[in-house]
Enzyme design. Structure first.
Site, PDB file in Angstrom:
ATOM      1  CE  LYS A 188      -2.092   2.009   3.527  1.00 50.03           C
ATOM      2  NZ  LYS A 188      -1.906   3.453   3.218  1.00 50.03           N
ATOM      3  CD  GLU A 264      12.562   4.457   8.373  1.00 53.00           C
ATOM      4  OE1 GLU A 264      12.483   5.418   9.171  1.00 53.00           O
ATOM      5  OE2 GLU A 264      12.447   4.569   7.152  1.00 53.00           O
ATOM      6  CB  CYS A 298      12.777   9.199   8.448  1.00 56.39           C
ATOM      7  SG  CYS A 298      13.600   7.965   7.427  1.00 56.39           S
TER       8      CYS A 298
END
Length: 495
Positions: A188, A264, A298
């Site tokens: 997804k 993560e 990130c």
């Protein structure tokens, strides 16, 4: 030194040929005319629609992938490797198509998009090679009465949930090890940038991946999707990249069927520049760690700590570097910083800047948006940011360099570790002992030493504390999709 501060310079517009190239790639993907609208963040223009799947469609995809997975899990290691190599070749052959598509739907400059294609395809090549190097062991029990054989087997159907910021690399980083291990996949992608995933999977099927083995699901009902598929007994693995709050919710769902989970999650990366750092290398490394992907990473440098003795020179050089960056469409020929992902991101950058200045920070360059339909915010340097500023306590996810100053090594480490997150950190120093000692004491899963881009397909990417569980990349990334089994073989006593 002359600084450009709070002046909205003209934006670079898209190159016409690049725009046509990107749109031709979109037209080559089998997409519906209605559904979830996908917008170009540089123009706010709707460029495509993708399906808005309901729960029934998601569970149907689970069934298709599960059925296709039976044959795939029984394929030989060489068969899987050959298919992955073929997929890698397809992706490389379509580098320019992928780069233009990434730039169009996500906003990053073409040069960076090409870099993402290189990074993303490296995972496919790595796991094509890793697939034929299965881990295993043979040992004797201490009493000599048996032999122990350890083997690996596919964990089963894997649900992969990817973010919008690296639409190719985050997909290949999860799909490639799953396929190498023998697992079917339901993926997804984020609805902000789903087109790259659709195109990459289309290339995978052309390369020989069984058509139903990878199921792509896009939906505006993420919560319903997650609850339905993670509670389906056919699903045995979930891998998610995204925010820590969402990761916590997914772990709660995963716990009910005791799914193997890789998470993560968020970061708040410290970057520490010591007095003995090479100034040019520190500035360039910080520039890369901060402005790569428009700061929407990130592992992007979030809290920049600079030691007092080098601080003035470092801040001046970094400010000059930021002020020279050309802003505009990622499909523009000279663009150095593209659009942010949406208008909420622009508003957040403005709020961070205003809050920091109100608490005593000095705005040296940038700090403004643009009068444009697109989602642009200028490269921004804030000096002497206070620890209670929102920008010092949050994952910025934008082009703001928030600089704080420190005196001692111990102070820098204490402040760097004063966060619930532990994904990445950075150290700039010419002293090898200091570099390694500080890296050892940073509470992060990744440390970049004298460089701003530590990610590599051959390295185990992941964090500690609230930044997640598990690793992606390297041999450890393959293990996330494998069960470890052992056989106890009795040994007949010899005369």
């Amino acid at each position: 030194m002359s600084l450009t501060t709070n002046v909205a310079m003209p934006l670079i517009t898209a190159d016409a040929d690049s725009l046509r190239h990107a749109d031709a790639v979109i037209q080559s993907i089998n997409l519906p005319s209605q559904g979830i609208a996908v917008q170009d963040p540089a123009t706010a223009e709707t460029i495509a629609h993708v399906p808005d799947a309901d729960v029934e469609a998601a569970l149907e995809a689970v069934g298709k992938a599960d059925a296709a997975g039976a044959d795939w899990s029984n394929s030989t290691l060489r068969q899987r490797a050959d298919v992955l190599h073929a997929w890698y070749d397809k992706l490389v052959a379509h580098t320019e198509d992928l780069a233009h598509l990434i730039s169009r739907e996500m906003g990053k400059p073409l040069a960076e998009a090409r870099g993402e294609v290189k990074y993303g395809t490296d995972f496919v090549r790595w796991y094509a090679e890793e697939a034929v190097r299965p881990a295993g062991n043979f040992r004797e029990t201490p009493d000599g009465g048996a032999s122990l054989l350890t083997r690996r087997s596919p964990v089963g159907l894997a649900v992969l949930i990817t973010p919008w910021n690296f639409p190719l690399a985050m997909a290949t980083r999860k799909i490639a090890p799953a396929l190498a291990a023998g697992c079917p996949v339901v993926i997804k992608p984020a609805t902000l940038t789903p087109l790259t995933t659709y195109f990459a999977v289309q290339l995978a099927i052309e390369a020989g991946v069984p058509e139903e083995l990878i199921q792509v699901i896009t939906t505006s009902k993420s919560g319903a999707f997650s609850e339905a598929v993670l509670l389906d007994p056919r699903v045995r693995k979930v891998s998610f990249t995204g925010s820590t709050p969402v990761g916590r919710q997914l772990l709660k769902l995963a716990s009910q069927n005791v799914l193997r989970s890789s998470m993560e999650l968020g970061g708040n990366a410290p970057l520490i520049v010591f007095n003995d750092a090479d100034l040019q290398r520190a500035v360039e490394g910080t520039f890369a760690a901060k402005l790569r992907n428009g700061g929407q990473s990130c592992i992007g440098a979030n809290r920049i700590y600079v030691q007092d003795g080098i601080a003035d020179d470092f801040v001046a050089a970094l400010t000059e570097r930021f002020a020279q960056v050309a802003v505009g469409s990622g499909l523009g020929q000279q663009t150095g910083l593209g659009a942010l992902i949406d208008d909420r991101a622009v508003a957040q950058m403005q709020a961070y800047t205003e809050n920091a200045v109100s608490l005593g920070a000095t705005l040296l360059t940038g700090g403004h948006g643009y009068d444009s339909a697109g989602n642009f915010f200028a490269p921004t340097v804030l000096d002497r940011v206070t620890e209670d500023s929102d920008v010092a306590r949050s994952e910025i996810f934008g082009p703001i360099a928030a600089i704080q100053r420190f005196s001692s090594e111990a102070e820098a480490i204490t402040r760097a570790n004063a966060t619930e997150f532990g994904l990445a950190g950075y150290v700039f120093t010419e002293n090898l002992d200091r570099a390694l000692n500080v890296a050892d004491r940073l509470e992060t899963g990744i440390v970049g030493i004298n460089q701003g881009v530590p990610s590599n397909a051959s390295a185990p990417f992941g964090g500690i504390k609230q930044s997640g569980l598990g690793r992606e990349g390297s041999s450890e990334g393959l293990e996330e999709y494998e069960n470890i089994r052992f056989y106890n073989v009795a040994r007949r006593a010899t005369a």
